[in-house]
Design a protein around this motif. Structure first.
Motif, PDB file in Angstrom:
ATOM      1  N   ARG A 158     -17.231  11.379  82.584  1.00 59.14           N
ATOM      2  CA  ARG A 158     -16.458  10.632  81.599  1.00 59.14           C
ATOM      3  C   ARG A 158     -17.063  10.868  80.212  1.00 59.14           C
ATOM      4  N   PRO A 173      -8.272   1.895  75.973  1.00 57.71           N
ATOM      5  CA  PRO A 173      -7.087   2.774  75.851  1.00 57.71           C
ATOM      6  C   PRO A 173      -6.257   2.789  77.138  1.00 57.71           C
ATOM      7  N   ASP A 174      -4.933   2.917  76.979  1.00 53.68           N
ATOM      8  CA  ASP A 174      -4.004   2.894  78.119  1.00 53.68           C
ATOM      9  C   ASP A 174      -4.413   3.872  79.211  1.00 53.68           C
ATOM     10  N   GLU A 175      -4.831   5.050  78.813  1.00 52.81           N
ATOM     11  CA  GLU A 175      -5.192   6.099  79.781  1.00 52.81           C
ATOM     12  C   GLU A 175      -6.369   5.627  80.647  1.00 52.81           C
ATOM     13  N   GLU A 176      -7.318   4.958  80.027  1.00 51.50           N
ATOM     14  CA  GLU A 176      -8.496   4.476  80.771  1.00 51.50           C
ATOM     15  C   GLU A 176      -8.112   3.338  81.721  1.00 51.50           C
ATOM     16  N   GLU A 215      -5.209   2.782  83.024  1.00 50.76           N
ATOM     17  CA  GLU A 215      -4.398   3.339  84.097  1.00 50.76           C
ATOM     18  C   GLU A 215      -5.273   4.075  85.116  1.00 50.76           C
ATOM     19  N   ARG A 216      -6.290   4.777  84.620  1.00 49.35           N
ATOM     20  CA  ARG A 216      -7.212   5.478  85.513  1.00 49.35           C
ATOM     21  C   ARG A 216      -7.958   4.476  86.410  1.00 49.35           C
TER      22      ARG A 216
END
Lengths: 209, 209
Positions: A115, B116-119, B121-122
């Motif tokens: 990460r 953040p959205d990506e994090e 969601e992950r």
């Protein structure tokens, strides 16, 4: 006496305090250590209760979850605490260890998954280190008040084993500097100085985790 | 009979299965619920064993860590399992719950911290949902094999209380759709149908968590 089989990988990891309890109590068991990557785990995984190891089989009756296994053996062998109050405190110590371990694993996983540095550093400072401080402070306060040198009551409980094995693994992987924590070091030396433990620890496979 | 005081916030959270055990056993206790933000917690925090709640005081003797408290009361009141093997399985269930809860909290924390959205969601897809599947599958398999309808053995254990309270809170916050999990719903209805539990649940404060 029942037939015990402890299934895990060839690692200390979440199985080691159970192995130490067997050695401490002088109770024979099959220490079944799978080799990573040879297909054995994939073969047996579906037949384990949760699809995870360690699993303890007692005359073929399976028990999953490392702390449940360790507490079970501790109750059988007389290392769970002498009163319900001591048992509760031994439980509280291992649950605090588990809280810390989760925070630690978040950090380790973020690092090994590659990460971004900023995210790894955030997890280190906001998750891992605060839990480490909470956990170590708690252990230090228990040891300050302890007359026996053990974490709970006047004799060894499974909480001592869980904690010193965790310190051992943290130390082996540069996450614990014993000289900075004299009380924790004293606990570690006290437990590893017990003849049955000492003999086992000196002869066990030298694995990284 | 000892004097019991359970200190927590005005929430179900990590204290609720302990409250349910008191009501189930018909044992009086002080259900001390602090109000968030009025300074009470800040005042008493330093005098608690770990700087966290819940804390159970038994004639002034403090026990920290929610699962340690719940197991202690379950052992006292006869809801910990009837044999060491049943106790081990009740422990395994609550440890699996705790594993799931950690994964869930990672997701909730990432979301509420505005990561953040990506994090987010992950974490949802790689951490939270896999643990949820593992946990729910495990519970479903236990209930499939159960002749009593309880998770362990032929009577209620603290594992049932921990699980149904968790399902209740997940459902209240749109993370559990009962209709999709008929066996879990049946467990929930069975436990909430026990008169002492039913009466308590109907009269308890309606809090979000």
């Amino acid at each position: 006496m029942p037939t015990y089989k402890l299934t895990y990988f060839n690692a200390r990891g979440y199985a080691e305090p159970a192995r130490m309890l067997f050695h401490l109590a002088g109770v024979p068991f099959e220490d079944y250590r799978m080799t990573h990557g040879d297909g054995t785990w994939e073969k047996i995984k579906g037949s384990t209760p949760i699809g995870k190891v360690p699993v303890l089989s007692v005359d073929g009756f399976d028990i999953p979850q490392s702390l449940a296994i360790i507490r079970y053996l501790a109750n059988k062998f007389g290392y769970a605490g002498k009163t319900l109050e001591e048992k509760a405190w031994a439980d509280a110590v291992v649950d605090q260890y588990k809280d810390f371990q989760f925070a630690f694993i978040q950090y380790v996983n973020a690092k090994s998954a590659g990460r971004p540095d900023e995210e790894v550093e955030r997890i280190r400072t906001e998750v891992y280190l605060p839990y480490k401080e909470l956990y170590f402070d708690f252990l230090n306060r228990l040891l300050e008040k302890s007359k026996s040198g053990f974490l709970v009551g006047d004799s060894l409980t499974f909480a001592d084993l869980v904690v010193v094995e965790n310190l051992f693994s943290l130390g082996k992987n540069q996450h614990f500097v014993a000289a900075e924590h004299p009380k924790l070091l004293a606990l570690k030396e006290k437990i590893y100085g017990i003849p049955a433990i000492k003999q086992y620890v000196e002869s066990r496979p030298d694995t990284q985790f």
